[in-house]
Design an enzyme around this catalytic site. Structure first.
Site, PDB file in Angstrom:
ATOM      1  N   HIS A  27      -2.749   6.864   7.361  1.00  9.22           N
ATOM      2  CA  HIS A  27      -1.755   7.807   6.820  1.00  9.22           C
ATOM      3  C   HIS A  27      -2.421   9.118   6.421  1.00  9.22           C
ATOM      4  O   HIS A  27      -1.908  10.196   6.706  1.00  9.22           O
ATOM      5  CB  HIS A  27      -1.079   7.232   5.568  1.00  9.22           C
ATOM      6  N   GLY A  66       0.846  -1.184   0.000  1.00 11.12           N
ATOM      7  CA  GLY A  66       0.000   0.000   0.000  1.00 11.12           C
ATOM      8  C   GLY A  66       0.882   1.235   0.000  1.00 11.12           C
ATOM      9  O   GLY A  66       2.069   1.153   0.331  1.00 11.12           O
ATOM     10  N   CYS A  95       5.610  -0.525   7.936  1.00  9.52           N
ATOM     11  CA  CYS A  95       5.264   0.674   7.174  1.00  9.52           C
ATOM     12  C   CYS A  95       6.499   1.147   6.426  1.00  9.52           C
ATOM     13  O   CYS A  95       7.589   1.212   6.991  1.00  9.52           O
ATOM     14  CB  CYS A  95       4.770   1.774   8.116  1.00  9.52           C
ATOM     15  N   LEU A  96       6.323   1.479   5.165  1.00 11.72           N
ATOM     16  CA  LEU A  96       7.444   1.967   4.352  1.00 11.72           C
ATOM     17  C   LEU A  96       8.011   3.266   4.907  1.00 11.72           C
ATOM     18  O   LEU A  96       9.159   3.605   4.633  1.00 11.72           O
ATOM     19  CB  LEU A  96       6.990   2.174   2.901  1.00 11.72           C
ATOM     20  N   HIS A 148      -4.636   0.919   7.409  1.00 16.41           N
ATOM     21  CA  HIS A 148      -3.297   1.520   7.472  1.00 16.41           C
ATOM     22  C   HIS A 148      -3.189   2.738   6.546  1.00 16.41           C
ATOM     23  O   HIS A 148      -2.639   3.773   6.931  1.00 16.41           O
ATOM     24  CB  HIS A 148      -2.267   0.438   7.093  1.00 16.41           C
ATOM     25  N   GLU A 149      -3.743   2.628   5.349  1.00 14.25           N
ATOM     26  CA  GLU A 149      -3.636   3.745   4.391  1.00 14.25           C
ATOM     27  C   GLU A 149      -4.525   4.917   4.794  1.00 14.25           C
ATOM     28  O   GLU A 149      -4.117   6.075   4.665  1.00 14.25           O
ATOM     29  CB  GLU A 149      -3.933   3.288   2.967  1.00 14.25           C
ATOM     30  N   GLN A 199       2.933   9.876   1.756  1.00 17.41           N
ATOM     31  CA  GLN A 199       4.221   9.185   1.903  1.00 17.41           C
ATOM     32  C   GLN A 199       5.216   9.573   0.808  1.00 17.41           C
ATOM     33  O   GLN A 199       6.403   9.305   0.937  1.00 17.41           O
ATOM     34  CB  GLN A 199       4.031   7.657   1.888  1.00 17.41           C
TER      35      GLN A 199
HETATM   36  O1  GNR Z   1       4.005  -2.763   2.640  1.00 15.78           O
HETATM   37  C1  GNR Z   1       3.347  -2.672   3.672  1.00 15.78           C
HETATM   38  N1  GNR Z   1       3.084  -3.785   4.375  1.00 15.78           N
HETATM   39  C2  GNR Z   1       2.166  -3.833   5.406  1.00 15.78           C
HETATM   40  C3  GNR Z   1       2.170  -4.961   6.224  1.00 15.78           C
HETATM   41  C4  GNR Z   1       1.293  -5.055   7.258  1.00 15.78           C
HETATM   42  C5  GNR Z   1       0.379  -4.068   7.474  1.00 15.78           C
HETATM   43  C6  GNR Z   1       0.370  -2.936   6.690  1.00 15.78           C
HETATM   44  C7  GNR Z   1       1.251  -2.820   5.662  1.00 15.78           C
HETATM   45  S1  GNR Z   1       1.233  -1.415   4.652  1.00 15.78           S
HETATM   46  C8  GNR Z   1       2.880  -1.345   4.124  1.00 15.78           C
HETATM   47  C9  GNR Z   1       3.075  -0.279   3.078  1.00 15.78           C
HETATM   48  C10 GNR Z   1       2.856   1.098   3.693  1.00 15.78           C
HETATM   49  O2  GNR Z   1       3.603   1.598   4.485  1.00 15.78           O
HETATM   50  N2  GNR Z   1       1.770   1.690   3.338  1.00 15.78           N
HETATM   51  O3  GNR Z   1       1.460   2.891   3.871  1.00 15.78           O
HETATM   52 NI    NI Z   2       2.522   2.906   5.820  1.00 14.12          NI
END
Ligand code: GNR
Ligand code: NI
Length: 169
Positions: A136, A46, A90-91, A132-133, A51
């Site tokens: 953000h 995601g 999270c990236l 999660h998105e 980001q």
């Molecule tokens: O790549 C991602 N892996 C992930 C693994 C578990 C729960 C959420 C994620 S999202 C993350 C990519 C990211 O940071 N998206 O904002």
């Molecule tokens: Ni993230």
């Protein structure tokens, strides 16, 4: 097509308010393509626009199912259910994973690149990535979801890492 650098924890852009998209034009379409490319290159499942430094309410994801990459513009969570603990990364906080308890199921209403209303719903990785998105886009990071003692340690580790210090237990 272009790859963008991913902004990481401590970058103020991750804490800025994001603005809804009011018109889906070529600029938005190109941005979405670049976000998908950047997400796969990372690699991640995601990516939210902030980001990569763009304060718009846009996210892309690929829940590793047969549907491939999908886009959500102006997403809103309209239903949550259950509870599930899952190791989340999270990236924008690279190299760290934490077990985070959240609802297991999520339903999101958004618009797609054609301007049509869409809904994405599911549990497992999909439910997790949707939440999660949207987090953000609401300036919320993994760290903010940790219980206080774990958060304190995480923040200490991240600070030491940023300062280039060795970490001790
Ligand atoms: O790549 C991602 N892996 C992930 C693994 C578990 C729960 C959420 C994620 S999202 C993350 C990519 C990211 O940071 N998206 O904002
Ligand atoms: Ni993230």
């Amino acid at each position: 097509m272009a790859l963008y650098p991913i902004r990481t924890f401590g970058d103020p852009v991750l804490r800025l308010e994001t603005k809804p998209v009011t018109e889906i034009d070529d600029v938005v379409r190109a941005l979405v393509q670049d976000m998908i490319e950047t997400m796969y290159e990372a690699p991640g499942v995601g990516l939210a626009a902030n980001q990569i430094g763009v304060t718009r309410r846009i996210a892309v994801f690929d829940a590793q199912d047969e549907l491939g990459p999908r886009v959500m513009i102006n997403p809103e969570i309209i239903e949550l259910g259950g509870e599930w603990m899952y190791e989340e990364g999270c990236l924008s906080v690279p190299g760290h994973w934490w077990e985070i308890t959240r609802p297991g199921f999520a339903r999101v209403k958004a618009i797609d690149l054609d301007g049509n209303d869409v809904e994405y719903a599911g549990d497992g990785l999909l439910g997790r990535v949707l939440q999660h998105e949207v987090d953000h886009l609401d300036q919320k990071l993994l760290i903010d979801r940790l219980d206080k003692p774990i958060r304190k340690k995480a923040l200490r580790d991240l600070r030491d890492e940023a300062l280039g210090l060795a970490t001790f237990e």
